[in-house]
Design a protein around this motif. Structure first.
Motif, PDB file in Angstrom:
ATOM      1  N   HIS A 154     -13.578 -47.288 -26.712  1.00  0.00           N
ATOM      2  CA  HIS A 154     -13.054 -46.089 -27.353  1.00  0.00           C
ATOM      3  C   HIS A 154     -14.107 -45.535 -28.318  1.00  0.00           C
ATOM      4  O   HIS A 154     -14.678 -46.270 -29.138  1.00  0.00           O
ATOM      5  CB  HIS A 154     -11.763 -46.416 -28.098  1.00  0.00           C
ATOM      6  N   LEU A 155     -14.332 -44.240 -28.219  1.00  0.00           N
ATOM      7  CA  LEU A 155     -15.384 -43.586 -28.975  1.00  0.00           C
ATOM      8  C   LEU A 155     -14.785 -42.757 -30.109  1.00  0.00           C
ATOM      9  O   LEU A 155     -13.633 -42.328 -30.056  1.00  0.00           O
ATOM     10  CB  LEU A 155     -16.218 -42.687 -28.054  1.00  0.00           C
ATOM     11  N   ASP A 156     -15.620 -42.512 -31.129  1.00  0.00           N
ATOM     12  CA  ASP A 156     -15.207 -41.704 -32.272  1.00  0.00           C
ATOM     13  C   ASP A 156     -15.506 -40.223 -32.077  1.00  0.00           C
ATOM     14  O   ASP A 156     -15.255 -39.425 -32.985  1.00  0.00           O
ATOM     15  CB  ASP A 156     -15.912 -42.197 -33.542  1.00  0.00           C
ATOM     16  N   PHE A 157     -16.040 -39.866 -30.943  1.00  0.00           N
ATOM     17  CA  PHE A 157     -16.393 -38.473 -30.658  1.00  0.00           C
ATOM     18  C   PHE A 157     -16.026 -38.163 -29.218  1.00  0.00           C
ATOM     19  O   PHE A 157     -15.718 -39.067 -28.432  1.00  0.00           O
ATOM     20  CB  PHE A 157     -17.893 -38.240 -30.892  1.00  0.00           C
ATOM     21  N   ALA A 158     -16.071 -36.897 -28.866  1.00  0.00           N
ATOM     22  CA  ALA A 158     -15.769 -36.459 -27.501  1.00  0.00           C
ATOM     23  C   ALA A 158     -17.069 -36.414 -26.699  1.00  0.00           C
ATOM     24  O   ALA A 158     -17.921 -35.544 -26.949  1.00  0.00           O
ATOM     25  CB  ALA A 158     -15.102 -35.085 -27.510  1.00  0.00           C
ATOM     26  N   PRO A 159     -17.270 -37.335 -25.749  1.00  0.00           N
ATOM     27  CA  PRO A 159     -18.526 -37.333 -24.976  1.00  0.00           C
ATOM     28  C   PRO A 159     -18.568 -36.165 -23.997  1.00  0.00           C
ATOM     29  O   PRO A 159     -17.558 -35.796 -23.393  1.00  0.00           O
ATOM     30  CB  PRO A 159     -18.488 -38.675 -24.251  1.00  0.00           C
ATOM     31  N   LEU A 160     -19.764 -35.597 -23.844  1.00  0.00           N
ATOM     32  CA  LEU A 160     -19.970 -34.464 -22.936  1.00  0.00           C
ATOM     33  C   LEU A 160     -20.844 -34.821 -21.745  1.00  0.00           C
ATOM     34  O   LEU A 160     -20.845 -34.078 -20.764  1.00  0.00           O
ATOM     35  CB  LEU A 160     -20.596 -33.289 -23.696  1.00  0.00           C
ATOM     36  N   ASN A 161     -21.583 -35.921 -21.822  1.00  0.00           N
ATOM     37  CA  ASN A 161     -22.382 -36.348 -20.682  1.00  0.00           C
ATOM     38  C   ASN A 161     -22.866 -37.768 -20.926  1.00  0.00           C
ATOM     39  O   ASN A 161     -22.704 -38.313 -22.012  1.00  0.00           O
ATOM     40  CB  ASN A 161     -23.569 -35.407 -20.436  1.00  0.00           C
ATOM     41  N   LEU A 162     -23.498 -38.333 -19.875  1.00  0.00           N
ATOM     42  CA  LEU A 162     -23.839 -39.751 -19.885  1.00  0.00           C
ATOM     43  C   LEU A 162     -25.060 -39.977 -19.009  1.00  0.00           C
ATOM     44  O   LEU A 162     -25.195 -39.353 -17.953  1.00  0.00           O
ATOM     45  CB  LEU A 162     -22.639 -40.558 -19.367  1.00  0.00           C
ATOM     46  N   ASP A 163     -25.957 -40.848 -19.463  1.00  0.00           N
ATOM     47  CA  ASP A 163     -27.130 -41.213 -18.661  1.00  0.00           C
ATOM     48  C   ASP A 163     -27.530 -42.640 -19.001  1.00  0.00           C
ATOM     49  O   ASP A 163     -27.465 -43.055 -20.163  1.00  0.00           O
ATOM     50  CB  ASP A 163     -28.296 -40.258 -18.933  1.00  0.00           C
ATOM     51  N   HIS A 164     -27.962 -43.394 -17.976  1.00  0.00           N
ATOM     52  CA  HIS A 164     -28.329 -44.797 -18.155  1.00  0.00           C
ATOM     53  C   HIS A 164     -29.836 -44.942 -18.226  1.00  0.00           C
ATOM     54  O   HIS A 164     -30.587 -44.161 -17.630  1.00  0.00           O
ATOM     55  CB  HIS A 164     -27.777 -45.660 -17.017  1.00  0.00           C
ATOM     56  N   HIS A 165     -30.282 -45.972 -18.932  1.00  0.00           N
ATOM     57  CA  HIS A 165     -31.706 -46.267 -19.050  1.00  0.00           C
ATOM     58  C   HIS A 165     -32.252 -46.722 -17.697  1.00  0.00           C
ATOM     59  O   HIS A 165     -31.527 -47.230 -16.844  1.00  0.00           O
ATOM     60  CB  HIS A 165     -31.925 -47.346 -20.107  1.00  0.00           C
TER      61      HIS A 165
END
Length: 445
Positions: A154-165
């Protein structure tokens, strides 16, 4: 004494099989072929015509998803697997050759904003801005295991995108800032922000593993070094950049899709102005992706089209559209750079050929030689008016054709206005500002 030796190879005059054509001897002496240049030009013209005759890029549709698609993610190691995310929170697992859905699950309670695969393990991550969660899913032979998340955060912000290393167990989340997370820790290991607006997308560089690029809602492009506390550079653009992608073969080059209907390629070593401006869309460009070869790009746009570009050339190589395809939000190349998967607002996932006239399946040596000869002829006579007209012409729907004429009239009006302004203000001796320098307001370091 002079001796002349005659040597004959049976492969030069004998057929391989009884069904094969007869081989004919040909003397290449130029005095025996006075019309060779004219014949070659006609062959190039016919090759250009045949390419358009056999241009059928659309391969198939994956079926109705029940809601519009927001994200597409290709598997980093398997050619035949991809993921799609819907606005209603569902994530589907697809088999591309069969164009069939392997499994579908209700992953989130809102729009799926980010999807990415783990580069080495059979894991993928998904995030949602409505329920503010990040989930990890394991893909294996047991599909029951796939239907339950391995971990949930659970995050404290609203995620808009995601990328992995590329190699480490790190992933970047974009929201009100750029957050760097370790899969073994609950708190972020890094956070970067410049300004007050949200970050739309952040992507890792494929070779410089400590380098991140991000686009924000305040029309900025950020360059971030994860070893430092503050971003390295901020490029202020005229319009908002919706998406970005690094070139896998030239890691210092990245491309962005903008709200001003254009695509931009940037050199990370010289960010004062874009290296190239790609013009052709008639509405906002929503997504961009480089081919694995690094020589071509694909863009998805709000004008219901998909365009293919050669790297460094401002005019699109091809444009794909269908009667039913609506606004396109995502486009991705396959690992072999031969196919393209697009996600649109009409609830469909579509599969296209990267080369519209390419024949699928195995080619005989004679077919391969004929294809190579046709390509060489088209490149040799590409500057001829008739060949150039046939190669560049694309039939567009009426609404797209009218929109292109409108954009052409607007650009012509702007050019005339600038010429008149310089003439009346006595600025004739001042140099013109190049097109690529007009889209950047400044660079902050």
């Amino acid at each position: 004494m002079k001796v002349k030796l005659l040597l004959r190879n049976p492969q030069d005059y004998l057929r391989e099989t009884a069904d094969d054509i007869h081989k004919l001897a040909r003397n290449p002496a130029p005095e025996l072929h006075p019309m060779s240049a004219e014949t070659e030009y006609v062959r190039a013209l016919n090759a250009a015509k045949l390419e358009r005759v056999f241009a059928k890029p659309f391969l198939g549709c994956f079926g109705d998803q029940g809601d519009q698609l927001s994200r597409v993610c290709m598997h980093p190691r398997a050619l035949s697997l991809c993921l799609s995310g819907c606005v209603d929170g569902r994530v589907a697992f697809w088999n591309i050759p069969r164009r069939s859905r392997v499994l579908q699950l209700d992953a989130h309670s809102g729009c799926v904003q980010g999807l990415c695969w783990h580069p080495e393990q059979d894991l993928f991550y998904s995030c949602c801005d409505t329920d503010r969660t990040l989930k990890a899913w394991r893909v294996g032979d047991d599909l029951v295991e796939f239907s339950r998340p391995v971990s949930q955060r659970h995050l404290d912000f609203a995620p808009l995108n995601l990328d992995h290393h590329v190699s480490k167990d790190l992933f970047a989340l974009s929201g009100d800032a750029v957050y760097l997370y370790d899969s073994r820790r609950s708190d972020p290991v890094g956070q970067w922000k410049w300004g007050s607006d949200s970050v739309l997308q952040a992507r890792f560089n494929p070779t410089e593993w400590h380098l991140l690029a991000a686009v924000t809602k305040d029309n900025a492009l950020l360059l971030i070094d994860t070893r430092q506390r503050e971003p390295l550079r901020r490029i202020r653009c005229e319009f908002r950049q919706n998406a970005l992608c690094w070139n896998p073969q030239e890691p210092f080059v990245l491309a962005t899709a903008s709200d001003d209907y254009n695509l931009y390629s940037w050199d990370a070593r010289r960010l004062a102005s874009p290296a190239c401006v790609y013009r052709g869309h008639t509405n906002a460009a929503m997504d961009v992706d480089f081919a694995p070869t690094g020589r071509e790009l694909v863009s998805a746009s709000y004008d219901c089209t998909v365009r293919l570009w050669e790297s460094g050339r401002s005019q699109s190589r091809d444009v794909y559209h269908t009667k039913r395809m609506y606004r396109v939000f995502a486009a991705r190349y396959s690992l072999d750079a031969r196919f393209i998967v697009t996600a649109s607002a009409d609830f469909n996932l579509r599969l296209w050929k990267a080369r519209a006239s390419e024949k699928l399946g195995a080619l005989t040596p004679r077919e391969r030689a004929a294809v190579n000869t046709a390509e060489a002829l088209k490149q040799k006579y590409a500057h001829h008016p008739q060949v150039r007209r046939i190669v560049q012409h694309r039939h567009l729907p009426k609404r797209l054709y009218q929109a292109q004429l409108e954009m052409k009239a607007i650009r012509g009006k702007q050019r005339r206005k600038e010429v008149n302004r310089r003439e009346h203000r006595g600025e004739d001796k001042e140099p013109f500002v190049p097109e690529r320098d007009r889209h950047v307001r400044g660079v902050d370091e």
